[in-house]
Write an enzyme that holds these catalytic residues in place. Structure first.
Site, mmCIF file in Angstrom:
data_model
loop_
_atom_site.group_PDB
_atom_site.id
_atom_site.type_symbol
_atom_site.label_atom_id
_atom_site.label_comp_id
_atom_site.label_asym_id
_atom_site.label_seq_id
_atom_site.Cartn_x
_atom_site.Cartn_y
_atom_site.Cartn_z
ATOM 1 N N LYS A 34 26.000 -93.340 1.262
ATOM 2 C CA LYS A 34 26.092 -92.819 2.634
ATOM 3 C C LYS A 34 25.847 -93.927 3.666
ATOM 4 O O LYS A 34 26.394 -93.879 4.766
ATOM 5 C CB LYS A 34 25.134 -91.625 2.811
ATOM 6 C CG LYS A 34 25.575 -90.388 2.016
ATOM 7 C CD LYS A 34 26.970 -89.897 2.456
ATOM 8 C CE LYS A 34 27.424 -88.641 1.749
ATOM 9 N NZ LYS A 34 28.732 -88.139 2.192
ATOM 10 N N TYR A 41 22.715 -92.485 -4.065
ATOM 11 C CA TYR A 41 23.345 -91.560 -3.113
ATOM 12 C C TYR A 41 23.188 -92.116 -1.695
ATOM 13 O O TYR A 41 24.148 -92.158 -0.919
ATOM 14 C CB TYR A 41 22.735 -90.158 -3.224
ATOM 15 C CG TYR A 41 23.312 -89.202 -2.192
ATOM 16 C CD1 TYR A 41 24.647 -88.790 -2.279
ATOM 17 C CD2 TYR A 41 22.557 -88.768 -1.102
ATOM 18 C CE1 TYR A 41 25.197 -87.947 -1.319
ATOM 19 C CE2 TYR A 41 23.095 -87.926 -0.144
ATOM 20 C CZ TYR A 41 24.414 -87.507 -0.257
ATOM 21 O OH TYR A 41 24.963 -86.693 0.695
HETATM 22 P P1 NDP Z 1 29.554 -78.796 -1.764
HETATM 23 O O1 NDP Z 1 29.178 -79.178 -3.161
HETATM 24 O O2 NDP Z 1 29.432 -77.374 -1.383
HETATM 25 O O3 NDP Z 1 31.013 -79.294 -1.423
HETATM 26 C C1 NDP Z 1 31.508 -80.522 -1.868
HETATM 27 C C2 NDP Z 1 33.016 -80.506 -1.788
HETATM 28 O O4 NDP Z 1 33.498 -81.772 -2.221
HETATM 29 C C3 NDP Z 1 33.610 -79.456 -2.712
HETATM 30 O O5 NDP Z 1 34.669 -78.821 -2.042
HETATM 31 C C4 NDP Z 1 34.125 -80.266 -3.888
HETATM 32 O O6 NDP Z 1 35.291 -79.624 -4.385
HETATM 33 C C5 NDP Z 1 34.503 -81.580 -3.198
HETATM 34 N N1 NDP Z 1 34.565 -82.697 -4.129
HETATM 35 C C6 NDP Z 1 33.580 -83.224 -4.884
HETATM 36 N N2 NDP Z 1 34.065 -84.235 -5.641
HETATM 37 C C7 NDP Z 1 35.380 -84.347 -5.331
HETATM 38 C C8 NDP Z 1 36.435 -85.189 -5.772
HETATM 39 N N3 NDP Z 1 36.224 -86.135 -6.699
HETATM 40 N N4 NDP Z 1 37.666 -85.026 -5.239
HETATM 41 C C9 NDP Z 1 37.885 -84.076 -4.315
HETATM 42 N N5 NDP Z 1 36.951 -83.237 -3.866
HETATM 43 C C10 NDP Z 1 35.713 -83.378 -4.367
HETATM 44 O O7 NDP Z 1 28.612 -79.703 -0.849
HETATM 45 P P2 NDP Z 1 28.626 -79.973 0.732
HETATM 46 O O8 NDP Z 1 29.581 -79.107 1.422
HETATM 47 O O9 NDP Z 1 27.197 -79.950 1.155
HETATM 48 O O10 NDP Z 1 29.107 -81.488 0.763
HETATM 49 C C11 NDP Z 1 30.137 -81.948 1.596
HETATM 50 C C12 NDP Z 1 29.775 -83.328 2.124
HETATM 51 O O11 NDP Z 1 28.601 -83.220 2.915
HETATM 52 C C13 NDP Z 1 29.456 -84.376 1.053
HETATM 53 O O12 NDP Z 1 30.059 -85.591 1.427
HETATM 54 C C14 NDP Z 1 27.936 -84.482 1.106
HETATM 55 O O13 NDP Z 1 27.491 -85.744 0.676
HETATM 56 C C15 NDP Z 1 27.692 -84.256 2.582
HETATM 57 N N6 NDP Z 1 26.368 -83.846 2.963
HETATM 58 C C16 NDP Z 1 25.796 -82.728 2.451
HETATM 59 C C17 NDP Z 1 24.509 -82.360 2.829
HETATM 60 C C18 NDP Z 1 23.806 -81.179 2.245
HETATM 61 O O14 NDP Z 1 22.562 -81.104 2.347
HETATM 62 N N7 NDP Z 1 24.494 -80.224 1.686
HETATM 63 C C19 NDP Z 1 23.779 -83.132 3.834
HETATM 64 C C20 NDP Z 1 24.473 -84.302 4.303
HETATM 65 C C21 NDP Z 1 25.722 -84.617 3.897
HETATM 66 P P3 NDP Z 1 35.755 -79.588 -5.915
HETATM 67 O O15 NDP Z 1 34.504 -79.524 -6.759
HETATM 68 O O16 NDP Z 1 36.607 -78.363 -5.984
HETATM 69 O O17 NDP Z 1 36.533 -80.845 -6.074
HETATM 70 C C1 8X3 Z 2 22.391 -84.719 1.777
HETATM 71 C C2 8X3 Z 2 21.045 -84.611 2.392
HETATM 72 O O1 8X3 Z 2 18.613 -85.287 2.186
HETATM 73 O O2 8X3 Z 2 19.688 -84.388 0.200
HETATM 74 O O3 8X3 Z 2 23.071 -85.837 2.217
HETATM 75 O O4 8X3 Z 2 20.219 -86.592 0.964
HETATM 76 S S1 8X3 Z 2 19.842 -85.256 1.365
#
Ligand code: NDP
Ligand code: 8X3
Length: 257
Positions: free
Chosen positions: A161, A157
């Site tokens: 990133k 992961y």
């Molecule tokens: P969620 O799981 O709530 O949202 C993820 C979104 O990505 C969903 O809408 C999902 O929609 C979509 N998704 C996943 N796979 C696919 C795909 N193959 N095609 C299209 N859409 C896809 O998590 P977050 O909102 O937290 O995550 C959003 C971003 O933020 C990610 O890139 C994550 O790595 C990043 N992030 C998150 C952190 C956290 O702690 N939550 C911290 C740092 C970064 P669906 O399943 O309907 O396709």
């Molecule tokens: C998501 C935050 O710390 O779980 O990118 O990797 S962490």
């Protein structure tokens, strides 16, 4: 209000979490939205609610960013007026598994690399040329603190990133003469469906991630994104790193007992 009137924003992964919160923030500011994700039902219900609440225009469709064909067709078949995309939020992404690298599942690795790296590239490859042609546009990549530091069991992961971070810089360098803004928003712990997805629906395990911590909310991230896209055109915010106050680095977290 109306800071994004007459702007079109394309958001991937808009069915939950950060993508959904960005859509809501942009909607409040009068943007027209192109929303995509794999869960069509959730997306269309959400789109309808935004149209009613804010009186904005929303196009939404199922899109799996891992599928190059689907990505290409979705963008090329947009009506011409919708191709004038001002803001692309490359948000779709996920973590799968939490294993030592010598025990990791190769299927988890493929899913993360295909979504977080190749998916971002596929979407950008389609939308960026439209921005270059118009000499105008803003790409926001949702990276992570995991793109700056590696933590135990974070291996692949984190690597995806780190790749997002490198691609953000690459896009900025390659479009430097095209009046394109390129930003990475890199959050620490945010309470969304993220950990449920990572631990395949094991809610108890997912909740442990946030034990004793007040995590960021998806809205906290969306307001940072909104800040970046509403700066004057000559201002590019390269990177914002946001963490909960109780998180000093990816693995150093103060948990209240
Ligand atoms: P969620 O799981 O709530 O949202 C993820 C979104 O990505 C969903 O809408 C999902 O929609 C979509 N998704 C996943 N796979 C696919 C795909 N193959 N095609 C299209 N859409 C896809 O998590 P977050 O909102 O937290 O995550 C959003 C971003 O933020 C990610 O890139 C994550 O790595 C990043 N992030 C998150 C952190 C956290 O702690 N939550 C911290 C740092 C970064 P669906 O399943 O309907 O396709
Ligand atoms: C998501 C935050 O710390 O779980 O990118 O990797 S962490």
């Amino acid at each position: 209000m109306n800071q994004l009137k007459n702007k079109i924003a394309f958001i991937t992964g808009a069915s939950s979490g950060i993508g959904k919160a960005c859509a809501e923030e942009f909607a409040k500011e009068g943007a027209s939205l192109i929303l995509s994700a794999r869960r069509r039902n959730q997306l269309s219900e959400f789109s309808e609610s935004l149209k009613k609440k804010y009186g904005i225009e929303v196009l939404s469709f199922k899109l799996d960013v891992r599928n190059l064909d689907e990505v290409n067709k979705s963008v090329s078949s947009l009506p011409d007026v919708w191709k004038k995309i001002d803001i692309l939020v490359n948000n779709a992404g996920l973590a799968k598994g939490y294993d030592k690298i010598y025990e990791g599942k190769t299927s988890d690795w493929e899913e993360m690399i295909d979504t977080n790296v190749k998916g971002l590239l596929f979407v950008t490859r389609q939308i960026l040329p439209l921005m270059v042609e118009r000499m105008e546009g803003h790409i926001i990549n949702i990276g992570s603190t995991a793109g700056h530091e590696v933590y135990p069991n974070g291996n692949v992961y984190c690597a995806t990133k780190f790749a997002v971070n490198a691609l953000t810089q690459g896009i900025r360098i390659d479009t430097i003469d095209k009046n394109i803004r390129v930003t990475t928003i890199d959050p620490g712990m945010v309470l969304t469906e993220f950990s449920n997805v990572r631990f395949s629906g094991n809610t108890e395990r997912a909740n442990k991630v946030y034990e004793g911590v007040k995590p960021l909310s998806a809205e906290d991230i969306a307001s940072a994104v909104l800040f970046c896209v509403t700066r004057p055109p000559h201002v590019n915010i390269s990177e914002i790193i946001l963490t909960p106050t109780q998180q000093a680095s990816v693995a150093y977290v103060h948990r209240k007992k």
